[in-house]
Design an enzyme around this catalytic site. Sequence first.
Site, PDB file in Angstrom:
ATOM      1  N   ASP A 125       0.858  -1.166   0.000  1.00  0.00           N
ATOM      2  CA  ASP A 125       0.000   0.000   0.000  1.00  0.00           C
ATOM      3  C   ASP A 125       0.902   1.226   0.000  1.00  0.00           C
ATOM      4  O   ASP A 125       2.059   1.155   0.402  1.00  0.00           O
ATOM      5  CB  ASP A 125      -0.917  -0.008   1.241  1.00  0.00           C
ATOM      6  CG  ASP A 125      -2.075   0.954   1.071  1.00  0.00           C
ATOM      7  OD1 ASP A 125      -2.939   0.983   1.946  1.00  0.00           O
ATOM      8  OD2 ASP A 125      -2.101   1.676   0.041  1.00  0.00           O
ATOM      9  N   ASP A 137      -8.170  -6.911   1.303  1.00  0.00           N
ATOM     10  CA  ASP A 137      -7.195  -7.021   2.396  1.00  0.00           C
ATOM     11  C   ASP A 137      -7.835  -6.466   3.667  1.00  0.00           C
ATOM     12  O   ASP A 137      -8.670  -5.547   3.597  1.00  0.00           O
ATOM     13  CB  ASP A 137      -5.923  -6.209   2.085  1.00  0.00           C
ATOM     14  CG  ASP A 137      -6.072  -4.759   2.545  1.00  0.00           C
ATOM     15  OD1 ASP A 137      -6.567  -3.954   1.732  1.00  0.00           O
ATOM     16  OD2 ASP A 137      -5.744  -4.460   3.716  1.00  0.00           O
ATOM     17  N   CYS A 152     -13.571 -26.872  11.050  1.00  0.00           N
ATOM     18  CA  CYS A 152     -12.341 -26.305  10.500  1.00  0.00           C
ATOM     19  C   CYS A 152     -11.234 -27.352  10.419  1.00  0.00           C
ATOM     20  O   CYS A 152     -11.105 -28.203  11.291  1.00  0.00           O
ATOM     21  CB  CYS A 152     -11.880 -25.133  11.381  1.00  0.00           C
ATOM     22  SG  CYS A 152     -10.383 -24.334  10.771  1.00  0.00           S
ATOM     23  N   CYS A 162      -7.903 -26.482  10.057  1.00  0.00           N
ATOM     24  CA  CYS A 162      -6.598 -25.822  10.213  1.00  0.00           C
ATOM     25  C   CYS A 162      -5.768 -26.525  11.279  1.00  0.00           C
ATOM     26  O   CYS A 162      -6.264 -27.338  12.081  1.00  0.00           O
ATOM     27  CB  CYS A 162      -6.785 -24.340  10.562  1.00  0.00           C
ATOM     28  SG  CYS A 162      -7.125 -24.023  12.300  1.00  0.00           S
ATOM     29  N   CYS A 182      -7.188 -26.195  14.834  1.00  0.00           N
ATOM     30  CA  CYS A 182      -8.401 -26.991  15.127  1.00  0.00           C
ATOM     31  C   CYS A 182      -8.125 -28.490  15.110  1.00  0.00           C
ATOM     32  O   CYS A 182      -8.851 -29.261  15.742  1.00  0.00           O
ATOM     33  CB  CYS A 182      -9.503 -26.628  14.133  1.00  0.00           C
ATOM     34  SG  CYS A 182     -10.105 -24.960  14.431  1.00  0.00           S
ATOM     35  N   HIS A 192      -5.719 -19.864  12.907  1.00  0.00           N
ATOM     36  CA  HIS A 192      -7.117 -20.232  12.660  1.00  0.00           C
ATOM     37  C   HIS A 192      -7.865 -19.143  11.881  1.00  0.00           C
ATOM     38  O   HIS A 192      -8.534 -19.418  10.881  1.00  0.00           O
ATOM     39  CB  HIS A 192      -7.849 -20.512  13.971  1.00  0.00           C
ATOM     40  CG  HIS A 192      -9.327 -20.688  13.751  1.00  0.00           C
ATOM     41  ND1 HIS A 192      -9.871 -21.846  13.228  1.00  0.00           N
ATOM     42  CD2 HIS A 192     -10.354 -19.816  13.898  1.00  0.00           C
ATOM     43  CE1 HIS A 192     -11.176 -21.688  13.083  1.00  0.00           C
ATOM     44  NE2 HIS A 192     -11.500 -20.464  13.477  1.00  0.00           N
TER      45      HIS A 192
HETATM   46  C1  LIG Z   1     -10.402   1.907   8.165  1.00  0.00           C
HETATM   47  C2  LIG Z   1      -9.992   0.689   7.309  1.00  0.00           C
HETATM   48  C3  LIG Z   1      -8.493   0.531   7.288  1.00  0.00           C
HETATM   49  C4  LIG Z   1     -10.689  -0.571   7.792  1.00  0.00           C
HETATM   50  O1  LIG Z   1     -10.437   0.862   5.950  1.00  0.00           O
HETATM   51  C5  LIG Z   1     -10.122   1.951   5.222  1.00  0.00           C
HETATM   52  O2  LIG Z   1      -9.592   2.914   5.675  1.00  0.00           O
HETATM   53  N1  LIG Z   1     -10.451   1.800   3.907  1.00  0.00           N
HETATM   54  C6  LIG Z   1      -9.783   2.601   2.917  1.00  0.00           C
HETATM   55  C7  LIG Z   1      -8.384   2.185   2.720  1.00  0.00           C
HETATM   56  C8  LIG Z   1      -7.754   1.124   3.330  1.00  0.00           C
HETATM   57  N2  LIG Z   1      -6.457   1.064   2.890  1.00  0.00           N
HETATM   58  C9  LIG Z   1      -6.241   2.080   2.001  1.00  0.00           C
HETATM   59  N3  LIG Z   1      -5.109   2.398   1.349  1.00  0.00           N
HETATM   60  C10 LIG Z   1      -5.133   3.488   0.516  1.00  0.00           C
HETATM   61  N4  LIG Z   1      -3.997   3.814  -0.143  1.00  0.00           N
HETATM   62  N5  LIG Z   1      -6.264   4.230   0.329  1.00  0.00           N
HETATM   63  C11 LIG Z   1      -7.445   3.941   0.976  1.00  0.00           C
HETATM   64  O3  LIG Z   1      -8.456   4.621   0.781  1.00  0.00           O
HETATM   65  C12 LIG Z   1      -7.422   2.811   1.856  1.00  0.00           C
END
Ligand SMILES: CC(C)(C)OC(=O)NCc1c[nH]c2nc(N)[nH]c(=O)c12
Length: 375
Positions: free
Chosen positions: A95, A269, A307, A309, A312, A338
């Site tokens: 990310d 994710d 399960c 795994c 389990c 798990h």
């Molecule tokens: C609060 C949680 C993390 C559950 O979800 C979000 O914030 N969802 C949005 C999100 C998650 N990861 C990202 N990465 C990037 N670059 N941009 C995003 O908008 C998001």
Amino acid sequence: MAAAVTYEPIKTCKQSGARLGRVHTPHGVIETPAFMPVGTQATVKTMSPEELKTMDAHIILSNTYHLFIRPGHDIVKAAGGLHKFMNWDRPILTDSGGFQVFSLSNMRKITEEGVQFKSHLNGDKLFLSPEKAMEIQNALGSDIMMAFDECPPFPAEYEYVKKSLERTTRWAERCLQSHSRPNDQGLFAIIQGGMHEDLRRLSAEQLTSMDFPGYAIGGLSVGEPKHLMYEVLDYTTPLMPANKPRYLMGVGSPDALIEGSIRGIDMFDCVLPTRIARNGTCMTSEGRLVIRNAKHATDFGPLDPKCTCYTCKNYSRAYIRHLIKADETFGIRLTTIHNLHFLLQLMRDVRGAIQEDRLLDFRDEFFAAYGLNDN
Ligand SMILES: CC(C)(C)OC(=O)NCc1c[nH]c2nc(N)[nH]c(=O)c12
């Protein structure tokens, strides 16, 4: 040199419109719809790569922001890249750091150039920009890199969301230009636009006109009600190219993974399975189980009788409850194994249901057993 990241469509579920596919990357193939375990700091907490392979995780996620501030991308590069550094030879998605900066760092200043912020570790003044995020990700050598974006808070003013998505588009353009791989290999853009259909459409149109290898939906799972997230998916996924991977970021819980797959999402994710495992909460086919609950003290059966795994097959609720209450590290390893297996198995079952054109039936069966309002 690295091959491109490409999407191979396999089949569309006749009952739901969900799709089976494969994402081809330089480090291997990802069967989709897929759940990606999160390994923020170059480790899926308490798991070894071998254990992740045993549960058949095809790809894991790591974070630009975290590895930038510690140990530093220069060290990871000197180690031969992130795959070598963490001994994981399957695909890695990183990310871009934008989101983490917005959610982790208290002091920050957003400008056209990028984001100034303080390290959440030691308060150092730092700066991230599209160019910096690409420099870091290229040093890490991940197979799929995310463009540097702003995830607006929820709720947010319409005008703020509009200005933010337009800057995110300009930042995506700069990511393309500064990407060191030929023809932007592996670089996914992130569609923003909050909960507004016209803004989601605007973001999607601007980004798909730049022809990225893959597209993500950001800015969801930020505290909005589930039905609102599904509404945004209903009108956003059809705007995304059918021949490219669709990645819903930060999602999610079992019900959201099924509902997202039904709406045509390929990749997910979420830290949920690993995070709740650390306080002893387990996902089971009958819903959530809080192992600290006294009723499990003399329960010598597995966390989930259905399960298969490692946890389990070999350990009882009583034993795991004891370890968690005694704050024994092995306890959270067992609950993590798990929970990750549970979600990876759920995605295998989702792919099987798509293959048999029965994903809506599968959803009804799963919810009946699991409980509709898991989150
Ligand atoms: C609060 C949680 C993390 C559950 O979800 C979000 O914030 N969802 C949005 C999100 C998650 N990861 C990202 N990465 C990037 N670059 N941009 C995003 O908008 C998001």
